[in-house]
Design a protein around this motif. Structure first.
Motif, PDB file in Angstrom:
ATOM      1  N   HIS A 183       0.830  -1.212   0.000  1.00 34.14           N
ATOM      2  CA  HIS A 183       0.000   0.000   0.000  1.00 34.14           C
ATOM      3  C   HIS A 183       0.858   1.253   0.000  1.00 34.14           C
ATOM      4  CE1 HIS A 183      -2.964  -2.843   1.775  1.00 34.14           C
ATOM      5  NE2 HIS A 183      -3.822  -2.111   1.091  1.00 34.14           N
ATOM      6  N   GLU A 184       0.303   2.307  -0.591  1.00 34.50           N
ATOM      7  CA  GLU A 184       0.897   3.630  -0.470  1.00 34.50           C
ATOM      8  C   GLU A 184      -0.117   4.508   0.230  1.00 34.50           C
ATOM      9  OE1 GLU A 184       1.732   5.186  -4.362  1.00 34.50           O
ATOM     10  OE2 GLU A 184      -0.369   5.384  -4.879  1.00 34.50           O
ATOM     11  N   THR A 185       0.397   5.556   0.871  1.00 32.92           N
ATOM     12  CA  THR A 185      -0.474   6.521   1.533  1.00 32.92           C
ATOM     13  C   THR A 185      -0.309   7.852   0.813  1.00 32.92           C
ATOM     14  OG1 THR A 185      -0.200   5.370   3.623  1.00 32.92           O
ATOM     15  CG2 THR A 185      -1.070   7.609   3.720  1.00 32.92           C
ATOM     16  N   LYS A 186      -1.405   8.344   0.262  1.00 35.45           N
ATOM     17  CA  LYS A 186      -1.416   9.649  -0.411  1.00 35.45           C
ATOM     18  C   LYS A 186      -2.600  10.442   0.111  1.00 35.45           C
ATOM     19  CE  LYS A 186       0.916   8.859  -4.773  1.00 35.45           C
ATOM     20  NZ  LYS A 186       0.831   8.851  -6.212  1.00 35.45           N
ATOM     21  N   ASN A 187      -2.353  11.701   0.445  1.00 38.61           N
ATOM     22  CA  ASN A 187      -3.405  12.573   0.979  1.00 38.61           C
ATOM     23  C   ASN A 187      -4.125  11.921   2.157  1.00 38.61           C
ATOM     24  OD1 ASN A 187      -2.821  14.446  -1.085  1.00 38.61           O
ATOM     25  ND2 ASN A 187      -4.175  13.342  -2.486  1.00 38.61           N
ATOM     26  N   GLN A 188      -3.345  11.311   3.040  1.00 39.63           N
ATOM     27  CA  GLN A 188      -3.870  10.672   4.256  1.00 39.63           C
ATOM     28  C   GLN A 188      -4.762   9.466   3.956  1.00 39.63           C
ATOM     29  OE1 GLN A 188      -3.876  12.537   7.677  1.00 39.63           O
ATOM     30  NE2 GLN A 188      -2.168  13.691   6.861  1.00 39.63           N
ATOM     31  N   LYS A 189      -4.740   8.950   2.718  1.00 36.20           N
ATOM     32  CA  LYS A 189      -5.540   7.772   2.361  1.00 36.20           C
ATOM     33  C   LYS A 189      -4.619   6.642   1.937  1.00 36.20           C
ATOM     34  CE  LYS A 189      -9.963   9.588   0.888  1.00 36.20           C
ATOM     35  NZ  LYS A 189     -10.928   9.629  -0.190  1.00 36.20           N
ATOM     36  N   MET A 190      -4.929   5.455   2.444  1.00 33.43           N
ATOM     37  CA  MET A 190      -4.155   4.275   2.116  1.00 33.43           C
ATOM     38  C   MET A 190      -4.804   3.577   0.922  1.00 33.43           C
ATOM     39  SD  MET A 190      -3.266   1.234   4.780  1.00 33.43           S
ATOM     40  CE  MET A 190      -4.888   0.491   4.778  1.00 33.43           C
ATOM     41  N   GLN A 191      -3.989   3.214  -0.081  1.00 32.90           N
ATOM     42  CA  GLN A 191      -4.548   2.468  -1.208  1.00 32.90           C
ATOM     43  C   GLN A 191      -3.569   1.397  -1.663  1.00 32.90           C
ATOM     44  OE1 GLN A 191      -5.214   5.779  -3.887  1.00 32.90           O
ATOM     45  NE2 GLN A 191      -3.396   5.281  -5.069  1.00 32.90           N
ATOM     46  N   GLU A 192      -4.137   0.262  -2.064  1.00 35.12           N
ATOM     47  CA  GLU A 192      -3.322  -0.853  -2.545  1.00 35.12           C
ATOM     48  C   GLU A 192      -2.723  -0.499  -3.907  1.00 35.12           C
ATOM     49  OE1 GLU A 192      -3.819  -5.578  -3.687  1.00 35.12           O
ATOM     50  OE2 GLU A 192      -5.335  -4.627  -2.427  1.00 35.12           O
ATOM     51  N   VAL A 193      -1.472  -0.923  -4.131  1.00 33.99           N
ATOM     52  CA  VAL A 193      -0.805  -0.726  -5.416  1.00 33.99           C
ATOM     53  C   VAL A 193      -0.287  -2.081  -5.912  1.00 33.99           C
ATOM     54  CG1 VAL A 193      -0.160   1.679  -4.989  1.00 33.99           C
ATOM     55  CG2 VAL A 193       1.409  -0.143  -4.316  1.00 33.99           C
ATOM     56  N   THR A 194       0.021  -2.153  -7.198  1.00 32.77           N
ATOM     57  CA  THR A 194       0.505  -3.418  -7.762  1.00 32.77           C
ATOM     58  C   THR A 194       2.017  -3.559  -7.671  1.00 32.77           C
ATOM     59  OG1 THR A 194       0.571  -2.424  -9.953  1.00 32.77           O
ATOM     60  CG2 THR A 194      -1.424  -3.644  -9.367  1.00 32.77           C
ATOM     61  N   SER A 195       2.736  -2.426  -7.507  1.00 34.33           N
ATOM     62  CA  SER A 195       4.194  -2.500  -7.400  1.00 34.33           C
ATOM     63  C   SER A 195       4.739  -1.186  -6.851  1.00 34.33           C
ATOM     64  CB  SER A 195       4.829  -2.798  -8.758  1.00 34.33           C
ATOM     65  OG  SER A 195       4.627  -1.720  -9.645  1.00 34.33           O
ATOM     66  N   PHE A 196       5.983  -1.261  -6.391  1.00 33.18           N
ATOM     67  CA  PHE A 196       6.733  -0.077  -5.976  1.00 33.18           C
ATOM     68  C   PHE A 196       8.016  -0.031  -6.783  1.00 33.18           C
ATOM     69  CE2 PHE A 196       4.616  -0.459  -1.678  1.00 33.18           C
ATOM     70  CZ  PHE A 196       3.922   0.732  -1.763  1.00 33.18           C
ATOM     71  N   ASP A 197       8.360   1.140  -7.302  1.00 35.07           N
ATOM     72  CA  ASP A 197       9.621   1.308  -8.021  1.00 35.07           C
ATOM     73  C   ASP A 197      10.796   1.305  -7.055  1.00 35.07           C
ATOM     74  OD1 ASP A 197       8.389   1.556 -10.519  1.00 35.07           O
ATOM     75  OD2 ASP A 197       8.148   3.722 -10.305  1.00 35.07           O
ATOM     76  N   ILE A 198      11.881   0.671  -7.483  1.00 36.59           N
ATOM     77  CA  ILE A 198      13.149   0.720  -6.757  1.00 36.59           C
ATOM     78  C   ILE A 198      14.151   1.294  -7.756  1.00 36.59           C
ATOM     79  CG2 ILE A 198      14.862  -0.545  -5.422  1.00 36.59           C
ATOM     80  CD1 ILE A 198      12.693  -2.812  -5.220  1.00 36.59           C
ATOM     81  N   PRO A 199      14.460   2.589  -7.650  1.00 39.24           N
ATOM     82  CA  PRO A 199      15.306   3.223  -8.663  1.00 39.24           C
ATOM     83  C   PRO A 199      16.730   2.662  -8.671  1.00 39.24           C
ATOM     84  CG  PRO A 199      14.778   4.763  -6.882  1.00 39.24           C
ATOM     85  CD  PRO A 199      14.049   3.500  -6.602  1.00 39.24           C
ATOM     86  N   ALA A 200      17.376   2.737  -9.821  1.00 40.27           N
ATOM     87  CA  ALA A 200      18.784   2.370  -9.928  1.00 40.27           C
ATOM     88  C   ALA A 200      19.582   3.260  -8.989  1.00 40.27           C
ATOM     89  CB  ALA A 200      19.260   2.547 -11.368  1.00 40.27           C
ATOM     90  N   ASN A 201      20.516   2.662  -8.262  1.00 40.38           N
ATOM     91  CA  ASN A 201      21.335   3.397  -7.290  1.00 40.38           C
ATOM     92  C   ASN A 201      20.489   4.217  -6.327  1.00 40.38           C
ATOM     93  OD1 ASN A 201      23.956   2.540  -8.253  1.00 40.38           O
ATOM     94  ND2 ASN A 201      23.485   3.758 -10.063  1.00 40.38           N
ATOM     95  N   GLY A 202      19.334   3.672  -5.950  1.00 41.39           N
ATOM     96  CA  GLY A 202      18.432   4.372  -5.041  1.00 41.39           C
ATOM     97  C   GLY A 202      17.836   3.408  -4.044  1.00 41.39           C
ATOM     98  N   GLU A 203      16.747   3.819  -3.419  1.00 45.98           N
ATOM     99  CA  GLU A 203      16.116   2.925  -2.452  1.00 45.98           C
ATOM    100  C   GLU A 203      14.613   3.144  -2.385  1.00 45.98           C
ATOM    101  OE1 GLU A 203      18.483   3.835   1.026  1.00 45.98           O
ATOM    102  OE2 GLU A 203      16.951   5.173   1.786  1.00 45.98           O
ATOM    103  N   LEU A 204      13.956   2.128  -1.877  1.00 48.21           N
ATOM    104  CA  LEU A 204      12.525   2.143  -1.607  1.00 48.21           C
ATOM    105  C   LEU A 204      12.370   2.105  -0.094  1.00 48.21           C
ATOM    106  CD1 LEU A 204       9.460   1.704  -2.202  1.00 48.21           C
ATOM    107  CD2 LEU A 204       9.984  -0.742  -2.333  1.00 48.21           C
ATOM    108  N   ASP A 205      11.717   3.118   0.475  1.00 46.96           N
ATOM    109  CA  ASP A 205      11.473   3.154   1.910  1.00 46.96           C
ATOM    110  C   ASP A 205      10.017   2.833   2.173  1.00 46.96           C
ATOM    111  OD1 ASP A 205      13.988   3.849   3.018  1.00 46.96           O
ATOM    112  OD2 ASP A 205      13.697   5.924   2.353  1.00 46.96           O
TER     113      ASP A 205
END
Length: 155
Positions: free
Chosen positions: A82-104
């Motif tokens: 899930h991601e939280t946007k505008n204080q609302k939680m919604q299910e997502v199908t994936s999260f990006d993990i950028p090259a030379n970066g991180e997913l928090d």
């Protein structure tokens, strides 16, 4: 040796060298295509209901971007991201993990959601999950179960 035998041996040697070169090139290409991912700061606050959240950081130390596509665990048959946007939680199908970066995945933001827990883990226990990616191999991670208010500060 006659010329024909020499020619055949030269041709066979050339084919072996070419095959070895292609095999090595294939290995290095496929190794480069798989991102190098490391997971840190994993935890789960002790659940107070039949739902729980999971949090962690995925660091990508490669030039190849990836995506977190799914999380599985024996704790629940219904694990979503899930991601939280505008204080609302919604299910997502994936999260990006950028090259030379991180997913928090952190409290108040993007996270893992466990629904319909089969058991309620207690503080001090560990919950094993498996992270599935678009390109990288799956990674097993232990989430230490922390107090309900636990919220580490990221630097």
């Amino acid at each position: 040796m006659n010329r024909r035998t020499t020619a055949v041996r030269s041709t066979v040697a050339a084919l072996i060298a070419l095959s070895a070169g292609l095999a090595l090139a294939g290995c290095s290409d496929s190794a480069e295509a798989k991102p190098k991912l490391q997971v840190s700061d994993a935890f789960m606050p002790v659940p107070t209901s039949d739902m729980a959240g999971g949090f962690l950081t995925v660091k990508n130390d490669s030039k190849t971007a990836d995506k977190l596509t799914k999380v599985t665990s024996d704790l629940s048959d219904n694990v979503t991201i899930h991601e939280t946007k505008n204080q609302k939680m919604q299910e997502v199908t994936s999260f990006d993990i950028p090259a030379n970066g991180e997913l928090d995945l952190e409290r108040g933001g993007s996270h893992i959601m466990f629904m319909g827990l089969k058991t309620k883990p207690k503080q001090g226990e560990k919950v094993t999950i498996e992270l599935h990616f678009e390109k990288a191999d799956p990674v097993k991670v232990d989430l230490p179960v922390k107090e309900a208010t636990y919220n580490p500060k990221h630097h």
